[in-house]
Enzyme design. Structure first.
Site, short mmCIF file in Angstrom:
data_model
loop_
_atom_site.label_atom_id
_atom_site.label_comp_id
_atom_site.label_asym_id
_atom_site.label_seq_id
_atom_site.Cartn_x
_atom_site.Cartn_y
_atom_site.Cartn_z
N GLY A 1 4.53 22.55 8.14
CA GLY A 1 5.69 22.36 7.27
C GLY A 1 6.71 23.46 7.49
N CYS A 2 7.93 23.20 7.04
CA CYS A 2 9.01 24.16 7.26
C CYS A 2 8.81 25.44 6.43
CB CYS A 2 10.37 23.52 6.96
SG CYS A 2 10.43 22.60 5.42
#
Ligand SMILES: NC(=O)c1ccc[n+]([C@@H]2O[C@H](COP(=O)([O-])OP(=O)(O)OC[C@H]3O[C@@H](n4cnc5c(N)ncnc54)[C@H](OP(=O)(O)O)[C@@H]3O)[C@@H](O)[C@H]2O)c1
Length: 345
Positions: free
Chosen positions: A149-150
């Protein structure tokens, strides 16, 4: 070197389009299939006019694993939509890099609690969490990559050396992250409506954001013991970029120079991690690039290290990292298609 064929599922979303933008100039790949839900039969350049004359491939609805003609498939579909297709693709022998969260969480109970039922949890065990700076050796051999995920990328990269060196308290790590609106994807929603975002700044999903268990699980793997993470995300009125502020307590008295040396020891050979000794990173210095910038200050009275890290959520936080993983899996130069210099000003 013979070019490999690459398909992108969900190519008409933000991360899918970012994959196309970077991959059209990649020397060792050829785009074979771009899939969409809403734009079937349209050229990619009709969906995104900036690609006119650059990518005129006609988008298809073809998410059928049996008929996708590719050596590697990127899935940029939403979670839950991705897992069943990725599962079939992997079982049919294709290599896959999944940008969704479907294969990131190793604990079935944790996945179930935060995302619900998983259609092929048996494959999660073979998925490699795609943080190249930490899992490069596993990525080389992988058939399935769970692209991180970012927010987790912006948090785990700065935490890793400090956890490995055993110099911080693992019982209370506070993470305060801010993201641009593209982090929410291209789909329409009131929350990302211009008037709801522009000129304002707010926290959201406090105590209930799905990236908290992802960060905590990976940090616990690094530590080989449980790590407690308090994570609060915020929405910035900008298009791209993440800035995470991370508060960690030191187990002793360390000077800034010592912390800097630890970071250099782990990351000096890493092409996409830049360690700042004096200045602190900014979002505008990474947007458009695959860099993760890390800076910090030591607050001696409270024995706290305050770490600031920045990434472009769509590049190092998603598509750039996915391409870095592909380059490693296929033995291409790791920086292929990733040498963009940040856009500022
Ligand atoms: N945005 C980020 O910063 C970021 C960072 C890291 C990871 N991710 C993850 O990457 C994935 C893609 O994110 P994104 O921001 O690119 O999302 P997005 O802009 O909403 O794009 C999603 C893509 O999937 C297609 N799609 C949506 N619903 C679908 C369905 N029910 N069935 C089939 N196709 C469907 C969309 O097609 P249409 O265009 O036709 O609607 C679009 O091509 C997500 O899993 C997300 O969590 C995003």
């Amino acid at each position: 070197m013979k070019k490999i064929k690459v398909a992108i599922l969900g190519a008409t979303g933000y991360t899918g389009a970012e994959l196309v933008r970077m991959l059209v100039r990649h020397s060792y790949i050829e785009l074979s299939t771009l899939t969409t839900r809403q734009y079937v039969g349209k050229k990619f350049s009709q969906v995104f006019p900036s690609f006119t004359g650059i990518c005129d491939i006609v988008c298809t609805e073809n998410n059928d694993p049996d008929s996708i003609d590719a050596d590697l498939v990127f899935s940029a579909l939403p979670h839950h939509e991705s897992a069943p297709i990725v599962g079939e693709l992997v079982k049919s022998g294709k290599k896959v890099i999944d940008l969704s969260a479907d294969f990131r969480i190793k604990s079935e109970n944790t996945y179930k609690k935060w995302y619900g039922d998983h259609p092929c949890f048996d494959l999660v065990g073979e998925a490699v969490y795609g943080l190249p700076e930490i899992y490069r050796e596993e990525i080389v051999k992988a058939n399935l990559i769970a692209n991180p995920g970012c927010y987790p990328t912006s948090v785990l990269l700065p935490l890793y050396p400090l956890i490995k060196e055993g110099i911080i308290d693992l019982n209370r790590i506070i993470v305060d992250s801010k993201s641009g609106v593209s982090g929410a994807g291209r789909g329409l929603s009131l929350k990302t409506h211009f008037c709801e975002v522009y000129g304002g700044f707010k926290a959201y999903n406090v105590t209930v954001h799905r990236h908290q268990p992802e960060i905590a699980e990976q940090a616990s793997f690094f530590a080989k013991s449980p790590v407690d993470i308090i994570f609060t995300p915020h929405l910035l009125p900008i298009k791209r970029g993440i800035l995470s502020t991370i508060y960690v307590n030191m187990k002793g008295n360390f000077e800034e120079k010592e912390i800097y040396n630890i970071y250099k020891q782990y990351y000096s050979k890493e092409r996409f991690i830049r360690i700042f000794e004096e200045d602190l990173p900014t979002i505008e210095s990474v947007v458009g690039s695959n860099f993760c910038d890390i800076g910090f200050k030591v607050e001696k009275n409270t024995k706290t290290i305050i770490i600031i890290s920045t990434i472009d959520n769509l590049i190092k936080g998603a598509s750039g990292q996915a391409i870095q993983n592909m380059n490693i899996m296929f033995g291409f130069p790791e920086e292929s298609s990733l040498e963009n210099i940040p856009l500022f000003p």
